[in-house]
Design an enzyme around this catalytic site. Sequence first.
Site, PDB file in Angstrom:
ATOM      1  CE  LYS A  28       0.070  -6.243   5.962  1.00 14.32           C
ATOM      2  NZ  LYS A  28       0.163  -7.654   6.041  1.00 14.32           N
ATOM      3  CE  LYS A  52       8.776  -7.991   3.342  1.00 12.15           C
ATOM      4  NZ  LYS A  52       9.316  -8.656   4.348  1.00 12.15           N
ATOM      5  CE  LYS A  62       1.347 -15.004   3.682  1.00  8.11           C
ATOM      6  NZ  LYS A  62       1.222 -13.493   3.719  1.00  8.11           N
TER       7      LYS A  62
HETATM    8  P1  AMP Z   1       6.224  -8.921   7.155  1.00  5.32           P
HETATM    9  O1  AMP Z   1       6.619  -8.217   5.971  1.00  5.32           O
HETATM   10  O2  AMP Z   1       5.023  -9.581   6.911  1.00  5.32           O
HETATM   11  O3  AMP Z   1       7.116 -10.000   7.682  1.00  5.32           O
HETATM   12  O4  AMP Z   1       5.865  -7.795   8.262  1.00  5.32           O
HETATM   13  C1  AMP Z   1       6.903  -7.114   9.127  1.00  5.32           C
HETATM   14  C2  AMP Z   1       6.209  -6.258  10.005  1.00  5.32           C
HETATM   15  O5  AMP Z   1       5.745  -5.198   9.177  1.00  5.32           O
HETATM   16  C3  AMP Z   1       5.292  -6.731  10.731  1.00  5.32           C
HETATM   17  O6  AMP Z   1       5.248  -6.415  12.116  1.00  5.32           O
HETATM   18  C4  AMP Z   1       3.970  -6.277   9.998  1.00  5.32           C
HETATM   19  O7  AMP Z   1       2.796  -5.919  10.855  1.00  5.32           O
HETATM   20  C5  AMP Z   1       4.242  -4.983   9.785  1.00  5.32           C
HETATM   21  N1  AMP Z   1       3.690  -4.697   8.438  1.00  5.32           N
HETATM   22  C6  AMP Z   1       3.491  -5.276   7.126  1.00  5.32           C
HETATM   23  N2  AMP Z   1       2.889  -4.502   6.419  1.00  5.32           N
HETATM   24  C7  AMP Z   1       2.487  -3.473   6.808  1.00  5.32           C
HETATM   25  C8  AMP Z   1       1.360  -2.438   6.451  1.00  5.32           C
HETATM   26  N3  AMP Z   1       1.049  -2.321   5.162  1.00  5.32           N
HETATM   27  N4  AMP Z   1       1.206  -1.514   7.383  1.00  5.32           N
HETATM   28  C9  AMP Z   1       1.701  -1.510   8.543  1.00  5.32           C
HETATM   29  N5  AMP Z   1       2.526  -2.481   9.174  1.00  5.32           N
HETATM   30  C10 AMP Z   1       2.730  -3.560   8.090  1.00  5.32           C
END
Ligand code: AMP
Length: 335
Positions: free
Chosen positions: A199, A202, A117
């Site tokens: 990866k 968002k 980040k």
């Molecule tokens: P976040 O959007 O960062 O709040 O992530 C929410 C959940 O989605 C977390 O458990 C992340 O580890 C999972 N996650 C987010 N992006 C990915 C991705 N590209 N592949 C697998 N898991 C993901």
Amino acid sequence: MLDQKKTVISGIRATGKLHLGNYLGVMRNFANLSLDETKRCYFFVANLHTITTNIDPQSIRHDLREIVLDYISVGVDPERAVIFAQSSVPETSELMWILNCFTTVAELERMPHFKEKRGKLEEKEIVNSGLLTYPILMAADILGPNADLVPVGEDQHPHVELTRSLAKRFNNIFGKTFVIPDILSSEVVRVPGLDGTAKMGKSDKNTIDLSDSPDIVSQKVFKSVTDIRRKRRSDPGDPTCCNIYTMHTIMSNGDEIRYVHDNCRSAGIGCIDCKEILIQNINNILFPIQQKRFELTRQGYEFVDEILHEGGIVARNKIAPKVEEVKEKIGVPSY
Ligand code: AMP
């Protein structure tokens, strides 16, 4: 009688639309977990984590409710799982403060999430300390409700490891207080980005969103990066350096995976053929989720607010006594 069910907790930040990475990485597990009689699930929207990167009150409020709709659309049963907003439980922030005092700055600076980040911020942007202490809030989210199991994507595993260390550290000094949580992952899936990065995320504009129509999915996949060394249709490709192939390994069946792998290597098919198969498979995943969401959206936000209200009460009742126990133990009880 004591509740023998395992406590499961996981959260998702309120930062815009959810994508295939969220779904395949963690959310598809949530539905099954919420139906499992041996588990009590707490799924929250991490709106306090959101403010590390976005302080726009309107969008945070909006995204919170949208994520509740997403939870239900992917199959989480709101009658069985507790769905709540992180901000409904002020005791979690109090616990975070206490855990702060058990964590070293070096431990936080080592976290890959923080490094990534910080690396992405423009030079003029300020690194707020919330970005650094993000994992401690996550530790409080997990330890507060005595969670046994934490279903999170691979990128969050270092944070759960830190949580385990903090729990052990505290227990060693003050006696058994926290449950040592385990990561719950049926299979580790990391969905790559459409831009060739490792990866889908968002904030990286490289996503297929759960709300994308078949047309949008086609446009995005057709535009996406493949093996950059494969310039012409007649050039053999290398699936191991192609994100589209990695997506096939996650979303396609065994025969399709072998077919695109072998025919990419032999130039038997071109990238367009390979992408067409993937597009179909993505749309098959998205269709039932979108259909459910369409039905829910017609009901408006009122029932979402009700779920959040009820869930907030249940979660707070579960977490507050643990935080009071911690405060008692370290000599700072509520007077
Ligand atoms: P976040 O959007 O960062 O709040 O992530 C929410 C959940 O989605 C977390 O458990 C992340 O580890 C999972 N996650 C987010 N992006 C990915 C991705 N590209 N592949 C697998 N898991 C993901």
